[in-house]
Write a protein that holds these residues in place. Structure first.
Motif, PDB file in Angstrom:
ATOM      1  N   PHE A   1       0.876  -1.184   0.000  1.00  0.00           N
ATOM      2  CA  PHE A   1       0.000   0.000   0.000  1.00  0.00           C
ATOM      3  C   PHE A   1       0.908   1.227   0.000  1.00  0.00           C
ATOM      4  O   PHE A   1       1.714   1.421   0.924  1.00  0.00           O
ATOM      5  CB  PHE A   1      -0.868   0.075   1.273  1.00  0.00           C
TER       6      PHE A   1
ATOM      7  N   VAL B   1      -2.229   6.327   3.661  1.00  0.00           N
ATOM      8  CA  VAL B   1      -2.539   5.828   5.006  1.00  0.00           C
ATOM      9  C   VAL B   1      -3.222   6.867   5.895  1.00  0.00           C
ATOM     10  O   VAL B   1      -3.715   6.524   6.972  1.00  0.00           O
ATOM     11  CB  VAL B   1      -1.294   5.257   5.734  1.00  0.00           C
TER      12      VAL B   1
ATOM     13  N   ILE C   1       7.115   9.601   7.259  1.00  0.00           N
ATOM     14  CA  ILE C   1       7.784  10.768   6.663  1.00  0.00           C
ATOM     15  C   ILE C   1       8.538  11.533   7.748  1.00  0.00           C
ATOM     16  O   ILE C   1       8.231  11.426   8.936  1.00  0.00           O
ATOM     17  CB  ILE C   1       6.793  11.727   5.949  1.00  0.00           C
TER      18      ILE C   1
HETATM   19  N1  NAD Z   1      15.889   4.926   6.686  1.00  0.00           N
HETATM   20  C1  NAD Z   1      16.197   5.032   7.960  1.00  0.00           C
HETATM   21  O1  NAD Z   1      17.369   5.209   8.322  1.00  0.00           O
HETATM   22  C2  NAD Z   1      15.136   4.944   9.036  1.00  0.00           C
HETATM   23  C3  NAD Z   1      15.538   5.054  10.373  1.00  0.00           C
HETATM   24  C4  NAD Z   1      14.588   4.972  11.379  1.00  0.00           C
HETATM   25  C5  NAD Z   1      13.256   4.745  11.048  1.00  0.00           C
HETATM   26  N2  NAD Z   1      12.867   4.633   9.745  1.00  0.00           N
HETATM   27  C6  NAD Z   1      11.449   4.406   9.473  1.00  0.00           C
HETATM   28  O2  NAD Z   1      11.300   3.371   8.525  1.00  0.00           O
HETATM   29  C7  NAD Z   1      10.129   3.619   7.737  1.00  0.00           C
HETATM   30  C8  NAD Z   1      10.500   3.593   6.261  1.00  0.00           C
HETATM   31  O3  NAD Z   1      11.402   4.656   6.009  1.00  0.00           O
HETATM   32  P1  NAD Z   1      12.291   4.756   4.681  1.00  0.00           P
HETATM   33  O4  NAD Z   1      13.628   5.173   5.113  1.00  0.00           O
HETATM   34  O5  NAD Z   1      12.132   3.542   3.858  1.00  0.00           O
HETATM   35  O6  NAD Z   1      11.589   6.034   3.999  1.00  0.00           O
HETATM   36  P2  NAD Z   1      11.250   6.305   2.480  1.00  0.00           P
HETATM   37  O7  NAD Z   1      10.928   7.750   2.403  1.00  0.00           O
HETATM   38  O8  NAD Z   1      12.316   5.769   1.588  1.00  0.00           O
HETATM   39  O9  NAD Z   1       9.938   5.435   2.221  1.00  0.00           O
HETATM   40  C9  NAD Z   1       8.724   5.723   2.863  1.00  0.00           C
HETATM   41  C10 NAD Z   1       7.595   5.224   2.009  1.00  0.00           C
HETATM   42  O10 NAD Z   1       6.372   5.605   2.664  1.00  0.00           O
HETATM   43  C11 NAD Z   1       5.490   6.093   1.674  1.00  0.00           C
HETATM   44  N3  NAD Z   1       4.505   7.025   2.227  1.00  0.00           N
HETATM   45  C12 NAD Z   1       4.712   8.277   2.688  1.00  0.00           C
HETATM   46  N4  NAD Z   1       3.547   8.849   3.027  1.00  0.00           N
HETATM   47  C13 NAD Z   1       2.574   7.933   2.781  1.00  0.00           C
HETATM   48  C14 NAD Z   1       1.164   7.944   2.904  1.00  0.00           C
HETATM   49  N5  NAD Z   1       0.509   9.012   3.357  1.00  0.00           N
HETATM   50  N6  NAD Z   1       0.486   6.837   2.563  1.00  0.00           N
HETATM   51  C15 NAD Z   1       1.150   5.729   2.092  1.00  0.00           C
HETATM   52  N7  NAD Z   1       2.481   5.663   1.945  1.00  0.00           N
HETATM   53  C16 NAD Z   1       3.184   6.762   2.276  1.00  0.00           C
HETATM   54  C17 NAD Z   1       6.398   6.795   0.661  1.00  0.00           C
HETATM   55  O11 NAD Z   1       5.740   6.976  -0.581  1.00  0.00           O
HETATM   56  C18 NAD Z   1       7.580   5.847   0.590  1.00  0.00           C
HETATM   57  O12 NAD Z   1       7.426   4.866  -0.389  1.00  0.00           O
HETATM   58  C19 NAD Z   1       9.574   4.975   8.194  1.00  0.00           C
HETATM   59  O13 NAD Z   1       8.528   4.766   9.100  1.00  0.00           O
HETATM   60  C20 NAD Z   1      10.769   5.617   8.861  1.00  0.00           C
HETATM   61  O14 NAD Z   1      10.378   6.559   9.828  1.00  0.00           O
HETATM   62  C21 NAD Z   1      13.784   4.739   8.733  1.00  0.00           C
END
Ligand code: NAD
Length: 246
Positions: free
Chosen positions: A31, A55, A81
């Motif tokens: 999703f 979401v 985000i």
């Molecule tokens: N990358 C890191 O180092 C890191 C560290 C700690 C936590 N996180 C967490 O891991 C998760 C994934 O992060 P990531 O690094 O892959 O980020 P990313 O930005 O690469 O991917 C996030 C995804 O969420 C989707 N998204 C955003 N808003 C949305 C919405 N309203 N409805 C549906 N989808 C939506 C985006 O389109 C994207 O595909 C997040 O919750 C982030 O907070 C990531």
């Protein structure tokens, strides 16, 4: 065949989680925002279907689960985000967006599918938090506070839904060289300093997070619920190691 829905699974960590679970034999629902990119990622993963869904919209979430066609065994609330900038400089809309996607979006997805999981008597929800929710970092506005709230929400859901057979856990990634953090680590100086500050002396990979999801959803983890699994090479426990010593 086990089934999993991964929100935000079109890119970043979520896409890797989707790929790893597919390799392990799961049927996957992705999703995410943007019909084309969702379809593209799903087409590259075996047994995956991509469904465009925001979401923050309870209506779109309900329609997406309907389109997936069955109650998944696992929901991974990965969509998230971050908005960068000083706390006082961020706009009211920044605050609203981050709360809406991270905290409310995860809550909306969980509450949509929990009744069907309870009726079946089994289910598992994994919320993606962050070490920022445990130890605040400057310059990320309400990102950390939403992750802290998600950790508490994980425990609240675990105690309310556990008696009906649902496990609820969280994964708190540390500094991962993928997804939203990838651009930060493209700067070699930042990469060296941050990587060097991790007890394991290396940044994490998306695969480290995907493996943690697979473990938490495995039979071997069937007695783990209400837990926040920190996957960070030890960095969030290393404050004393960074204090100057004689
Ligand atoms: N990358 C890191 O180092 C890191 C560290 C700690 C936590 N996180 C967490 O891991 C998760 C994934 O992060 P990531 O690094 O892959 O980020 P990313 O930005 O690469 O991917 C996030 C995804 O969420 C989707 N998204 C955003 N808003 C949305 C919405 N309203 N409805 C549906 N989808 C939506 C985006 O389109 C994207 O595909 C997040 O919750 C982030 O907070 C990531």
């Amino acid at each position: 065949m086990r089934t999993a829905v991964i929100t935000g699974g079109a890119a970043g960590l979520g896409a890797d989680v989707a790929r790893r679970l597919s390799e392990a034999g799961y049927r996957i629902g992705i999703f995410d925002l943007g019909a084309e990119r969702v379809a593209q990622t799903a087409s590259e993963i075996d047994n995956a279907v991509g469904i465009e869904a925001d979401v923050t919209s309870p209506e779109q979430i309900a329609a997406a689960f309907e389109a997936f066609g069955e109650t998944p065994d696992l929901l991974v609330n990965n969509a998230g985000i971050v908005r960068f900038g000083a706390m006082e400089a961020q706009s009211v809309q920044d605050y609203i967006d981050v709360v809406n996607v991270n905290l409310l979006g995860s809550c909306f997805c969980a509450r949509e599918i929990a009744p069907a999981m309870m009726e079946r008597g089994s289910g598992h929800i994994i919320n993606f938090t962050s070490i920022n929710g445990i130890h605040p970092a400057p310059g990320v506005g309400l990102y950390g506070p939403t992750k802290a709230a998600m950790a508490n929400m994980t425990q609240a859901m675990a105690i309310e839904w556990g008696p009906k057979g649902i496990r609820v856990n969280a994964i708190a990634p540390g500094m991962i060289d993928a997804g939203m953090s990838k651009p930060i680590f493209e700067n070699p100086k930042v990469r060296a300093v941050r990587g060097g500050g991790v007890p394991l002396r290396v940044l994490g990979e998306a695969a480290d997070i995907a493996e943690a999801v697979l473990f938490l959803d495995s039979e071997g983890a069937k007695y783990i619920s209400g837990h926040e699994l920190v996957v960070d090479g030890g960095v969030s426990t290393s404050v004393m190691a960074h204090l100057p010593r004689e």
